[in-house]
Design a protein around this motif. Structure first.
Motif, mmCIF file in Angstrom:
data_model
loop_
_atom_site.group_PDB
_atom_site.id
_atom_site.type_symbol
_atom_site.label_atom_id
_atom_site.label_comp_id
_atom_site.label_asym_id
_atom_site.label_seq_id
_atom_site.Cartn_x
_atom_site.Cartn_y
_atom_site.Cartn_z
ATOM 1 N N TYR A 199 0.843 -1.184 0.000
ATOM 2 C CA TYR A 199 0.000 0.000 0.000
ATOM 3 C C TYR A 199 0.883 1.240 0.000
ATOM 4 C CZ TYR A 199 -4.081 -2.890 0.965
ATOM 5 O OH TYR A 199 -5.089 -3.813 0.880
ATOM 6 N N GLN A 200 0.467 2.237 -0.775
ATOM 7 C CA GLN A 200 1.190 3.505 -0.820
ATOM 8 C C GLN A 200 0.224 4.628 -0.458
ATOM 9 O OE1 GLN A 200 3.561 3.988 -4.316
ATOM 10 N NE2 GLN A 200 4.353 6.003 -3.763
ATOM 11 N N VAL A 201 0.663 5.524 0.420
ATOM 12 C CA VAL A 201 -0.179 6.608 0.925
ATOM 13 C C VAL A 201 0.152 7.891 0.168
ATOM 14 C CG1 VAL A 201 -0.912 7.869 2.976
ATOM 15 C CG2 VAL A 201 -0.154 5.483 3.182
ATOM 16 N N TRP A 202 -0.910 8.633 -0.188
ATOM 17 C CA TRP A 202 -0.731 9.844 -0.990
ATOM 18 C C TRP A 202 -1.374 11.033 -0.303
ATOM 19 C CZ3 TRP A 202 2.215 9.096 -5.314
ATOM 20 C CH2 TRP A 202 2.344 7.779 -5.778
ATOM 21 N N SER A 203 -0.663 12.164 -0.360
ATOM 22 C CA SER A 203 -1.229 13.462 0.006
ATOM 23 C C SER A 203 -1.632 14.154 -1.292
ATOM 24 C CB SER A 203 -0.192 14.303 0.754
ATOM 25 O OG SER A 203 -0.621 15.648 0.853
ATOM 26 N N LEU A 204 -2.862 14.708 -1.336
ATOM 27 C CA LEU A 204 -3.378 15.271 -2.582
ATOM 28 C C LEU A 204 -3.745 16.748 -2.410
ATOM 29 C CD1 LEU A 204 -5.827 12.340 -3.439
ATOM 30 C CD2 LEU A 204 -3.517 12.636 -4.331
ATOM 31 N N THR A 205 -3.441 17.536 -3.428
ATOM 32 C CA THR A 205 -4.063 18.859 -3.587
ATOM 33 C C THR A 205 -5.018 18.736 -4.766
ATOM 34 O OG1 THR A 205 -2.231 19.594 -4.999
ATOM 35 C CG2 THR A 205 -2.108 20.111 -2.632
ATOM 36 N N LEU A 206 -6.132 19.441 -4.703
ATOM 37 C CA LEU A 206 -7.216 19.163 -5.642
ATOM 38 C C LEU A 206 -7.234 20.074 -6.872
ATOM 39 C CD1 LEU A 206 -10.031 18.477 -3.031
ATOM 40 C CD2 LEU A 206 -8.526 16.840 -4.175
ATOM 41 N N PRO A 211 -0.765 14.610 -6.745
ATOM 42 C CA PRO A 211 -0.462 13.634 -5.692
ATOM 43 C C PRO A 211 1.000 13.732 -5.233
ATOM 44 C CG PRO A 211 -0.401 12.552 -7.817
ATOM 45 C CD PRO A 211 -0.746 14.002 -8.093
ATOM 46 N N THR A 212 1.210 13.602 -3.934
ATOM 47 C CA THR A 212 2.556 13.544 -3.362
ATOM 48 C C THR A 212 2.647 12.292 -2.502
ATOM 49 O OG1 THR A 212 2.726 15.947 -3.324
ATOM 50 C CG2 THR A 212 4.254 14.709 -1.923
ATOM 51 N N SER A 213 3.620 11.464 -2.790
ATOM 52 C CA SER A 213 3.751 10.206 -2.045
ATOM 53 C C SER A 213 4.215 10.457 -0.616
ATOM 54 C CB SER A 213 4.736 9.263 -2.742
ATOM 55 O OG SER A 213 4.952 8.101 -1.966
ATOM 56 N N LEU A 214 3.549 9.789 0.330
ATOM 57 C CA LEU A 214 3.969 9.805 1.732
ATOM 58 C C LEU A 214 4.685 8.505 2.103
ATOM 59 C CD1 LEU A 214 0.856 11.439 3.471
ATOM 60 C CD2 LEU A 214 2.945 12.537 2.612
ATOM 61 N N GLY A 215 4.919 7.673 1.095
ATOM 62 C CA GLY A 215 5.658 6.436 1.336
ATOM 63 C C GLY A 215 4.780 5.190 1.281
ATOM 64 N N PHE A 228 -0.139 3.395 11.655
ATOM 65 C CA PHE A 228 1.170 3.794 11.148
ATOM 66 C C PHE A 228 1.337 5.309 11.269
ATOM 67 C CE2 PHE A 228 -0.513 0.142 8.862
ATOM 68 C CZ PHE A 228 0.485 -0.812 9.075
ATOM 69 N N GLU A 229 2.480 5.692 11.835
ATOM 70 C CA GLU A 229 2.817 7.112 11.957
ATOM 71 C C GLU A 229 3.630 7.527 10.736
ATOM 72 O OE1 GLU A 229 5.233 10.158 14.955
ATOM 73 O OE2 GLU A 229 4.788 8.093 15.580
ATOM 74 N N ILE A 230 3.172 8.601 10.050
ATOM 75 C CA ILE A 230 3.792 9.011 8.786
ATOM 76 C C ILE A 230 4.016 10.525 8.810
ATOM 77 C CG2 ILE A 230 3.529 9.062 6.264
ATOM 78 C CD1 ILE A 230 1.535 6.719 6.575
ATOM 79 N N GLU A 231 5.205 10.941 8.388
ATOM 80 C CA GLU A 231 5.495 12.376 8.300
ATOM 81 C C GLU A 231 4.710 12.999 7.144
ATOM 82 O OE1 GLU A 231 9.627 13.167 8.005
ATOM 83 O OE2 GLU A 231 10.128 12.265 9.952
ATOM 84 N N ASN A 232 4.187 14.193 7.389
ATOM 85 C CA ASN A 232 3.447 14.898 6.337
ATOM 86 C C ASN A 232 3.531 16.403 6.575
ATOM 87 O OD1 ASN A 232 1.668 15.449 4.165
ATOM 88 N ND2 ASN A 232 -0.036 15.645 5.613
ATOM 89 N N ALA A 233 4.388 17.042 5.801
ATOM 90 C CA ALA A 233 4.547 18.503 5.898
ATOM 91 C C ALA A 233 3.815 19.212 4.765
ATOM 92 C CB ALA A 233 6.026 18.859 5.870
ATOM 93 N N GLU A 250 5.848 6.274 -8.726
ATOM 94 C CA GLU A 250 6.008 7.720 -8.744
ATOM 95 C C GLU A 250 4.654 8.418 -8.775
ATOM 96 O OE1 GLU A 250 8.560 8.970 -11.864
ATOM 97 O OE2 GLU A 250 10.323 7.903 -11.090
ATOM 98 N N THR A 251 3.682 7.795 -9.410
ATOM 99 C CA THR A 251 2.319 8.335 -9.458
ATOM 100 C C THR A 251 1.348 7.224 -9.068
ATOM 101 O OG1 THR A 251 2.108 7.756 -11.808
ATOM 102 C CG2 THR A 251 2.889 9.983 -11.278
ATOM 103 N N PRO A 252 0.188 7.568 -8.490
ATOM 104 C CA PRO A 252 -0.750 6.538 -8.042
ATOM 105 C C PRO A 252 -1.388 5.789 -9.205
ATOM 106 C CG PRO A 252 -1.684 8.737 -7.778
ATOM 107 C CD PRO A 252 -0.255 8.925 -8.161
#
Length: 266
Positions: A199-206, A211-215, A228-233, A250-252
């Motif tokens: 599984y890969q977690v993504w931060s999104l701006t609309l 998409p930005t990968s959070l790992g 799971f604790e994940i860094e997200n700035a 690299e992309t979802p």
């Protein structure tokens, strides 16, 4: 014939022990009749064996046994050809007995040492397992306490992630701690990924959709709590989870978008 060499060869001990062939037995028997020294040696050996046997046996009829041996050989107690004083070394037989006892003792000692080493190893393994279990329990307790504090913190933003498309039955929750630039992902509602997938977690701006990968969650299967604790700035407006090849993408991969949730603007 060198009688002394024959006596010292050890064949007479084998004769008494019954370890010779029938042919060899006959040869020794004929030599006993021919040479009094050989006969006396056999009697001495048999007498020594009887004494050794008597030392560990409650039966006290050694004389009868000796007489039976003489009778079997066709001898009597008055035969002047028989040397009266036994010259066979009794220490030889006690040495044999001591060697056997020592060998048994050494075998028992080695066996006990091996068993002790095995018990110590088992005990050590059990202790290491117990220490691991305690460490895991402490870790789980710390995670639980952390999650409780997160849930009770009014500054934490909860974002439910709903199942998408063919994965409508899946779900997850993101708890976003903006002040510390981290999220806590509760992925209990996701199934175990197939082999070779993560599984890969993504931060999104609309606007625009970026998409930005959070790992990737590489320890999903082994983590019992699925938190799971994940860094997200990032200035996230939504969060999504996709299934990707091991190592991540690299992309979802949108056809494997399992969950998606939008951050509440309020």
């Amino acid at each position: 014939m060198d009688i002394q060499a024959y006596i010292e060869s050890g064949i007479l001990e084998l004769y008494v022990a019954g370890a010779l062939s029938e042919k060899e037995n006959k040869e020794v028997y004929n030599l006993m009749l021919q040479y009094p020294e050989i006969l006396q040696e056999v009697l001495d050996i048999e007498s020594a064996v009887i004494k050794l046997t008597a030392s560990v046996s409650p039966v006290k009829n050694n004389d009868k046994i000796l007489q039976a041996i003489k009778a079997h050989l066709g001898l009597n107690g008055t035969d002047s050809k028989v040397i009266s004083m036994p010259r066979y070394n009794w220490v030889t037989y006690t040495g044999w007995a001591a060697s056997v006892i020592l060998a048994i003792g050494l075998f028992w000692t080695v066996t006990q040492n091996k068993q002790l080493q095995s018990d110590i190893q088992i005990s050590k393994t059990q202790q290491e397992l117990l220490e691991t279990q305690i460490a895991n329990a402490n870790s789980s307790l710390e995670e639980a306490n952390t999650l409780i504090s997160v849930l009770r913190d009014n500054n934490i933003t909860k974002i439910p992630l709903a199942g998408q498309g063919n994965f409508a039955s899946t779900y997850a929750n993101v708890y976003w701690d903006k002040s510390n630039d981290r999220i806590y992902l509760d992925a209990q509602g996701l199934p175990e990924p197939p082999e070779g997938k993560v599984y890969q977690v993504w931060s999104l701006t609309l606007s625009p959709l970026t998409p930005t990968s959070l790992g990737t969650i590489d320890d999903f299967i082994t983590d019992d709590n699925k938190i799971f604790e994940i860094e997200n700035a990032n200035a996230s407006e939504a969060f999504g989870i996709t299934l990707e090849p091991a190592g991540g993408s690299e992309t979802p991969t949108m056809e494997f978008l399992y969950t998606l949730g939008v951050v509440n603007a309020s």
